[in-house]
Design a protein around this motif. Structure first.
Motif: not given
Length: 195
Positions: A62-89
């Motif tokens: 019933l708790n969607p946050f804990y059930a979706n923890l792997p998806m949250i971690m994948i989203i955080m990795v994707i956001l890190g990759l998206v931010i990488f090039i603008p941060a380098m620039a």
């Protein structure tokens, strides 16, 4: 002066601009944004891990946050990759604003990413690569703190400005104009009446 909101907008607007310049305020406001967003992500991750460790996570459908923890971690990795090039620039633009030549900036960044990071090594002995990595990181940090064009006049690494010279060889600033003799010959088309 660039504010926190404007720095965030500029970060995304100039995300792939490696040729311009970025002020200290623009760089450090984005560093603060990075810390804030990083802490929020870390809190989400820690809350999810604690939920899983203490048995409230995956066993509670019933708790969607804990059930979706792997998806949250994948989203955080994707956001890190998206931010990488603008941060380098942004870092490249900030180092250029401090007055470094472009090739020096790229040498520093390549060395920073190529040299082994001492925190990822199991054996923590101090060797030449560890010292070089820390020295490069310190140089990049110091350059991001410096004022605009602070390093531009340093020989070999400073970004020299183009020298404009007048007739007598004196250096001219961008705002000075010189008197020059110009001969202009105006040609008019001949009329059929004039020969």
């Amino acid at each position: 002066m660039v504010g926190m909101g404007q720095a965030f907008k500029n970060f995304w607007r100039h995300g792939f601009d490696f040729k311009g310049q970025a002020t200290r305020a623009e760089y450090w406001w984005m560093a603060l944004w990075g810390v804030i967003l990083g802490l929020i992500g870390l809190l989400i991750l820690v809350a999810g891990v604690f939920g899983v460790i203490f048995g409230e996570g995956l066993s509670m459908p019933l708790n969607p946050f804990y059930a979706n923890l792997p998806m949250i971690m994948i989203i955080m990795v994707i956001l890190g990759l998206v931010i990488f090039i603008p941060a380098m620039a942004l870092t490249v633009r900030r180092l250029r604003d401090a007055g470094l030549k472009t090739w020096i900036i790229w040498v520093l960044l390549v060395l920073y990413f190529v040299l082994p990071n001492p925190t990822t090594r199991v054996n923590m002995e101090m060797n030449l690569f560890t010292v070089l990595e820390r020295l490069v990181a310190l140089i990049i940090f110091i350059c991001t703190v410096l004022e605009t064009d602070q390093l531009k006049n340093l020989k070999w690494i400073g970004r020299e400005e183009m020298n404009l010279t007048g007739q007598n060889g004196a250096n001219l600033s961008d705002n000075e104009l010189t008197d020059t003799e110009v001969t202009v010959e105006v040609l008019y088309p001949k009329n059929s009446d004039e020969k």
